[in-house]
Every structure is written in structure tokens, then in C-alpha cells.
Design an enzyme around this catalytic site. Structure first.
Site, short mmCIF file in Angstrom:
data_model
loop_
_atom_site.label_atom_id
_atom_site.label_comp_id
_atom_site.label_asym_id
_atom_site.label_seq_id
_atom_site.Cartn_x
_atom_site.Cartn_y
_atom_site.Cartn_z
N ARG A 141 0.86 -1.18 0.00
CA ARG A 141 0.00 0.00 0.00
C ARG A 141 0.90 1.23 0.00
O ARG A 141 2.05 1.19 0.45
CB ARG A 141 -0.91 0.01 1.23
CG ARG A 141 -1.82 -1.22 1.35
CD ARG A 141 -2.63 -1.17 2.63
NE ARG A 141 -3.54 -2.31 2.76
CZ ARG A 141 -3.24 -3.45 3.36
NH1 ARG A 141 -2.04 -3.62 3.90
NH2 ARG A 141 -4.13 -4.43 3.42
N LYS A 166 -2.16 -2.20 7.29
CA LYS A 166 -3.52 -1.79 7.58
C LYS A 166 -3.99 -2.46 8.87
O LYS A 166 -3.81 -3.65 9.07
CB LYS A 166 -4.44 -2.20 6.42
CG LYS A 166 -5.84 -1.61 6.51
CD LYS A 166 -6.61 -1.91 5.25
CE LYS A 166 -7.99 -1.28 5.28
NZ LYS A 166 -8.76 -1.56 4.05
N HIS A 237 -2.10 2.82 -5.67
CA HIS A 237 -2.77 1.55 -5.38
C HIS A 237 -2.96 0.73 -6.66
O HIS A 237 -3.14 -0.49 -6.59
CB HIS A 237 -4.11 1.81 -4.71
CG HIS A 237 -4.43 0.82 -3.63
ND1 HIS A 237 -3.72 0.74 -2.46
CD2 HIS A 237 -5.37 -0.15 -3.55
CE1 HIS A 237 -4.22 -0.23 -1.70
NE2 HIS A 237 -5.23 -0.79 -2.35
N ARG A 240 -0.39 -1.90 -6.77
CA ARG A 240 -0.71 -3.02 -5.89
C ARG A 240 -1.76 -3.93 -6.54
O ARG A 240 -1.63 -5.16 -6.49
CB ARG A 240 -1.21 -2.48 -4.55
CG ARG A 240 -1.68 -3.53 -3.55
CD ARG A 240 -2.00 -2.82 -2.23
NE ARG A 240 -2.87 -3.58 -1.35
CZ ARG A 240 -2.45 -4.47 -0.45
NH1 ARG A 240 -1.16 -4.73 -0.33
NH2 ARG A 240 -3.31 -5.09 0.34
N HIS A 263 -4.02 -9.28 3.43
CA HIS A 263 -5.48 -9.25 3.56
C HIS A 263 -5.92 -10.12 4.73
O HIS A 263 -5.47 -11.26 4.87
CB HIS A 263 -6.16 -9.76 2.29
CG HIS A 263 -6.20 -8.77 1.18
ND1 HIS A 263 -6.41 -9.10 -0.14
CD2 HIS A 263 -6.06 -7.41 1.19
CE1 HIS A 263 -6.41 -8.02 -0.89
NE2 HIS A 263 -6.19 -6.97 -0.10
N TYR A 272 -9.76 -10.06 -7.10
CA TYR A 272 -8.88 -9.88 -8.26
C TYR A 272 -9.15 -10.90 -9.36
O TYR A 272 -8.74 -10.70 -10.50
CB TYR A 272 -7.42 -9.94 -7.83
CG TYR A 272 -7.01 -8.74 -7.01
CD1 TYR A 272 -6.87 -7.49 -7.60
CD2 TYR A 272 -6.80 -8.84 -5.63
CE1 TYR A 272 -6.53 -6.38 -6.84
CE2 TYR A 272 -6.46 -7.74 -4.87
CZ TYR A 272 -6.33 -6.51 -5.49
OH TYR A 272 -6.00 -5.41 -4.74
#
Length: 302
Positions: A141, A166, A237, A240, A263, A272
Site C-alpha cells: 500500500r 492496515k 494503489h 498493488r 489481507h 482480483y
């Protein structure tokens, strides 16, 4: 705009909220966003947010919706307020009153490999090229790229240590041979420029004691895309997204990609699959395996 929770630097409530976020290792950006969003409630109430009632929260969300506040923004505010009421005030009953709205998630913009190469080559200096290469090559990120330190590069285990991803989670990101070579090249150049230090930031900002800002990285990506003649709307992003999509198209197990991206939930990574067009093209349809239709042989005249 005056925000009660922000305007009182000695407020015990504000400090308690900050302490709760620090304890959970929230990033500076997340803390700033939470303070801002809780401040929105304080402004709406005209008093301290810890005095809010269930009816206050209902009216607050109705007014937001009527004012046309975007759904993602409303949901971000809900996250901030739920944390505030649950952890800082110990009022989970109020947190449950906040409504999170469903909204269709847009498919992410993904660059082809050629477009990524053109974008990286269109950067104006080695530092910018190295920073964007980390975003793509390790799938980080933008805030994670910004806050990398020199010591986070582990060349022995070929890993990048992401100290505060995150949600304040720690993780290891991949470090390829080519990316390590580029980072070593930047290290030498940065040392010559006097901006790189062993205990400092991997990508210093205008002042060596501070990291490059996420805003500057965004500008770098946009300007490089313009130079590279990429018409897609891109940001940090996007690199990414492209990292994850290209791995998926190359056959990498989706659970491995989940770990590399950091994640918490697999369904975030599975998204994705919707943009991995190469993966779709390589799948054989069960219809073809029925063998019902054979291509007609063309006649010499046709």
C-alpha cells in the site's frame, strides 16, 4: 469547521481515544481520519460526542445520506464511530446502532506488464522509480511504501518487513532479486546525496528526517503515467492491484497472494479474479469438452 473533539488539546476524551488507537498500533493516517470523522459527529451534535444517544446517531446518518455523502465515506465514518463507542466509551450498544451501507465495489484499474514497465521508466529520478517499484514488486500500500525504513530491507531472507500495515498488523512482503538490486542502487545514490542513513527512511521526503508523503507518491504516479502515455486513471494503489492480478494470472495460489497482500479475509483477495482476464482465457469451457461441434473444413474455393 470547528470539531469539539479536535479543538480541545487537553481533552481527556480525546487523549483516551488516541491512547486506544496507539495501543492497537493504528497508523498516523488512520488516527487522523478517525479523529476527523468523530469530529463530524461532534459538530453535528454541537456538543461532546460521548453524550450522543441512539436517536442522535440515527439522525446523524439520515442527514449524511440526505446531504449526499458518498457511501464509502459514510462507511468510513461508521468504522471510526464504532471504534470510539466500543473501545473508548465501552458503549457497544450504541456502536450497534450505526448502519453500514452496501455498495457495489468497482473493479480495480489494472495495468498490463508493458504499461507497468513504461510507467516505472517514466519516473524522473531513482528514488521515485525505486518507490513505485516497491509498490508493484512487493504489492505494498502507498502508506506502507512511505513508511519503510532502510532496516526493513532484509536481504538475507529476501523480505521487506512491513511494521504497520492496515489495522496495525505486522507482516513480511516479498523482495525479489531485481528489486533488491534497484534498492541497492538507490541506497548508493542516496548516500552520495546525503539523504540516506542506516537507521533512516528508505524513501526520505524533502527533509531527510521525514518519509516521503503519500500525496507526493500519488503525484509521482500520475505524472509518470502521463509521460508514459497511459490513459487509464492510475494511482499508487493501481500498482498493488496490478501486482495481485499478475500473480493470479501466473498461477500463484490465491491464499499465497492473500498473505503477500496482508489481507485479513480471503474474499478481499478473491476480488482480483474478476480482473484477471488471462486466467479466464486459459480455462477450457466444459462445453468444448463435449465434442459436439467440430470446426468445418474450408473448401479450396472458400
Amino acid at each position: 469547521m470547528s470539531h469539539i473533539i479536535l479543538d480541545a488539546p487537553v481533552s481527556l476524551l480525546r487523549q483516551r481515544l488516541i491512547d486506544d488507537m496507539n495501543m492497537r498500533r493504528f497508523s498516523r493516517e488512520t488516527q487522523r481520519n478517525y479523529l476527523r470523522d468523530i469530529g463530524r459527529l461532534a459538530t453535528f451534535l454541537g456538543r461532546s460526542p460521548d453524550t450522543a444517544t441512539a436517536d442522535d446517531l440515527r439522525r446523524f446518518q439520515i442527514e449524511q445520506q440526505e446531504d449526499g455523502v458518498p457511501v464509502p465515506t459514510m462507511n468510513s465514518i461508521v468504522s471510526a464511530l464504532r471504534f470510539f463507542f466500543t473501545h473508548t466509551l465501552d458503549r457497544p450498544d450504541l456502536a450497534r446502532r450505526l448502519v453500514r451501507l452496501a455498495h457495489p465495489r468497482r473493479l480495480p484499474v489494472v495495468l498490463s506488464r508493458d504499461e507497468v514497465a513504461r510507467l516505472l521508466n517514466a519516473t524522473t529520478c531513482l528514488k521515485h522509480q525505486a518507490a513505485l517499484s516497491v509498490a508493484y514488486g512487493a504489492g505494498l500500500r502507498v502508506a506502507e511504501v512511505s513508511t519503510l525504513k532502510v532496516a526493513d530491507v532484509d536481504s538475507e531472507r529476501m523480505l521487506l518487513r512491513v511494521e504497520r500495515g492496515k489495522g496495525g498488523r505486522y507482516r513480511n512482503a516479498m523482495l525479489s532479486e531485481d528489486l533488491l538490486a534497484l534498492l541497492r542502487e538507490w541506497w548508493k545514490a542516496g548516500r552520495q546525496q546525503g539523504v540516506m542513513h542506516r537507521d533512516g527512511w528508505l524513501f526520505p521526503g524533502q527533509h531527510a528526517m521525514k518519509p516521503i508523503s503519500t500525496r507526493q507518491l500519488y503525484r509521482v504516479v500520475v505524472e509518470a503515467a502521463q509521460v508514459a502515455d497511459i490513459a487509464k486513471r492510475v494511482g499508487p494503489h493501481t500498482l498493488r492491484h496490478s501486482f495481485a492480478t499478475h500473480l493470479l494470472e501466473d498461477g500463484t495460489d490465491i491464499r499465497i497472494i492473500q498473505v503477500l497482500l496482508g489481507h485479513a479475509k480471503l474474499n478481499s483477495t478473491a476480488f482480483y479474479a474478476k480482473v484477471a482476464t488471462k486466467t479466464v482465457r486459459t480455462v477450457t469451457s466444459p462445453f468444448d469438452k463435449l465434442g459436439l461441434f467440430k470446426p468445418r473444413e474450408s473448401s479450396p474455393n472458400g
